[in-house]
Design a protein around this motif. Structure first.
Motif, short mmCIF file in Angstrom:
data_model
loop_
_atom_site.label_atom_id
_atom_site.label_comp_id
_atom_site.label_asym_id
_atom_site.label_seq_id
_atom_site.Cartn_x
_atom_site.Cartn_y
_atom_site.Cartn_z
N THR A 5 -4.20 -5.40 -3.20
CA THR A 5 -4.32 -4.94 -4.58
C THR A 5 -5.71 -4.37 -4.83
O THR A 5 -5.86 -3.32 -5.47
N ILE A 6 -6.73 -5.04 -4.32
CA ILE A 6 -8.10 -4.54 -4.47
C ILE A 6 -8.27 -3.20 -3.78
O ILE A 6 -8.83 -2.24 -4.35
N ALA A 7 -7.77 -3.09 -2.53
CA ALA A 7 -7.91 -1.84 -1.78
C ALA A 7 -7.17 -0.69 -2.47
O ALA A 7 -7.71 0.42 -2.63
N LEU A 8 -5.93 -0.94 -2.89
CA LEU A 8 -5.13 0.09 -3.54
C LEU A 8 -5.76 0.52 -4.86
O LEU A 8 -5.87 1.72 -5.16
N SER A 9 -6.19 -0.45 -5.67
CA SER A 9 -6.77 -0.15 -6.97
C SER A 9 -8.10 0.59 -6.82
O SER A 9 -8.40 1.51 -7.59
N ILE A 13 -10.02 -4.70 -11.33
CA ILE A 13 -9.83 -3.36 -10.75
C ILE A 13 -8.37 -2.92 -10.83
O ILE A 13 -8.09 -1.72 -11.01
N ALA A 14 -7.42 -3.88 -10.78
CA ALA A 14 -6.01 -3.51 -10.93
C ALA A 14 -5.71 -3.05 -12.35
O ALA A 14 -4.98 -2.08 -12.56
N ALA A 15 -6.28 -3.74 -13.34
CA ALA A 15 -6.10 -3.32 -14.72
C ALA A 15 -6.72 -1.94 -14.96
O ALA A 15 -6.13 -1.10 -15.65
N LEU A 32 0.80 -1.21 0.00
CA LEU A 32 0.00 0.00 0.00
C LEU A 32 0.84 1.27 0.00
O LEU A 32 0.44 2.28 -0.58
N ARG A 33 2.01 1.23 0.65
CA ARG A 33 2.85 2.43 0.71
C ARG A 33 4.31 2.01 0.66
O ARG A 33 5.03 2.04 1.67
N PRO A 34 4.79 1.61 -0.54
CA PRO A 34 6.15 1.04 -0.65
C PRO A 34 7.28 2.05 -0.59
O PRO A 34 8.43 1.67 -0.42
#
Length: 430
Positions: free
Chosen positions: A119-123, A201-203, A23-25
């Motif tokens: 990935t879902i949350a970030l996207s 959602i990532a795409a 989430l915050r790399p």
């Protein structure tokens, strides 16, 4: 003998830290570095207390990466940026190497589940943020979250472009879940619904993010993984589901190709890839950078200039003049032909370890495909962006080695094992 399994505490601690990396790399080192230390310490404790077995092949890869780190450190001991580059090549192998070696199948499932949901949350955050900025949806993203994630918005060449601390995670995460969504179910993967949601959602977030490198790997890497899987399969049996899927793709394929090809972000990505090889456009900066790095490399072609070396009178950042976008050109400049030979040996050993692991545990082929998609995406993106200079991105290239270590140390299936069948049924003997 069956592996004891990673303790729930180890899984919980490392999953929290891993989720933060997704989430915050980048940025906020006051949080990032203690979490890296947490992963290192908890992994070492799990290795010792759990008496983990480790794969010689995977340990060899970790050790050879450390050799590259020591080599670059010795050559560049007097360079201004030596300490920062040395941390990347010496600290990261220790931290993520311990993480890789301490994992078992239960830990691997936790990692993949965490990766999917993050990935879902970030996207979702990216899609909602862009939608808000375009006025398509009302302001529902809290201002404090916008500030904490470093979100910013721009509209360039008829496409959206954003900045966000976690946007670069999609370089690995989007190919992972697009690949996973197209593969059969597996006990170590999240449910299909979760994988499909993460992929879609990532795409979408990758297209809205406006980063050429992310769009490129999202389009290319899953196709490479699926082609490799199709070539590897030996069975000539055709599953009815595969026939229906093929017919569906034939029906909607032309429309999908037309939609993708007509997308402004995709068109800009193709134009920038072509512009990289031309003398002009925004990519001309990278063309000049490539020429400068190659010219500087020729001053010490065999041994290189070491970590943290600079080019006199030329820099990308005045604060960090040893950093450049073109990471593989930079690596050649830093370690020369000798160092690149060692790096090549690292790649060969890693591929051999993964290949042997696939033979030992063919039931994990899907997991290798998913994690390798993430690693390949990050390695491709790293060619023109300094993603792997940030420790928070390195999980992607180490994850396939985690799967390899699990496979090589546990040739018997644990979570993926079929239930035991009794040798005789008493009821049938009456």
């Amino acid at each position: 003998m069956e592996d004891r399994g990673t303790s729930w505490l180890f899984r919980a601690l490392t999953s929290v830290a891993f989720g933060y990396f997704l989430l915050r790399p980048v940025g906020h080192g006051e949080i990032l570095y203690p979490l890296l230390a947490l992963i290192a310490v908890s992994s070492v404790v799990a290795l010792i207390v759990g008496r983990r077995r480790v794969s010689f092949e995977v340990v060899s890869v970790i050790g050879l990466v450390m050799v590259v780190g020591l080599y670059g450190t010795v050559i560049g001991v007097d360079n201004p940026g030596m300490s920062q580059n040395a941390l990347v090549w010496l600290g990261a192998p220790l931290i993520f190497g311990a993480w890789v070696l301490a994992a078992d199948e239960r830990m691997l499932r936790s990692v993949l589940t965490t990766a999917a949901w993050c990935t879902i949350a970030l996207s979702a955050l990216i899609v909602l943020f862009v939608g808000t900025q375009l006025g398509v949806i009302p302001q529902i993203v809290p201002q404090w979250l916008v500030e904490e994630t470093g979100a910013g918005f721009a509209f360039e060449d008829e496409t959206t472009a954003i900045r966000l601390y976690g946007l670069s995670t999609l370089v690995a995460a989007a190919p992972m879940w697009i690949t996973a969504a197209l593969l059969p179910d597996h006990p170590l993967l999240p449910p299909r619904a979760v994988r499909v949601i993460a992929a879609v959602i990532a795409a979408s977030a990758a297209m809205l993010g406006g980063r050429n490198a992310i769009v490129l790997v999202v389009l290319a890497v899953p196709a490479v993984m699926l082609v490799w899987r199709a070539m590897r399969r030996r069975s000539t049996r055709v599953h009815p589901g595969a026939v229906l899927t093929g017919l569906l793709l034939l029906a909607v394929g032309p429309f999908l190709i037309q939609a993708v090809a007509g997308n402004a972000v995709v068109q800009r990505t193709v134009q920038n890839v072509l512009a990289f090889f031309e003398d002009g456009g925004d990519q001309s900066i990278r063309v000049e950078q490539a020429a400068r790095l190659l010219d500087a490399w020729q001053e010490a072609p065999y041994f290189g200039h070491g970590w943290g070396a600079t080019i006199e009178g030329y820099y990308r950042s005045q604060e960090r003049p040893w950093n450049f976008e073109l990471q593989y050109h930079l690596l050649l400049f830093q370690v020369g032909l000798v160092g690149m030979l060692i790096v090549g040996a690292v790649v060969v050993l890693a591929v051999r370890a993964i290949a042997r692991a696939v033979k030992v545990r063919p039931d994990l082929v899907s997991i290798f495909l998913v994690t390798s998609a993430g690693a390949l995406g990050m390695l491709i993106g790293n060619a023109t962006n300094p993603y792997l200079q940030a420790p928070g991105h390195m999980w992607a290239v180490w994850l396939p080695l985690m799967v390899a270590n699990v496979a090589l140390c546990n040739p018997r299936h644990l979570m993926t094992r079929e239930p035991t069948v009794p040798s005789a049924r008493v009821s049938n003997l009456r």
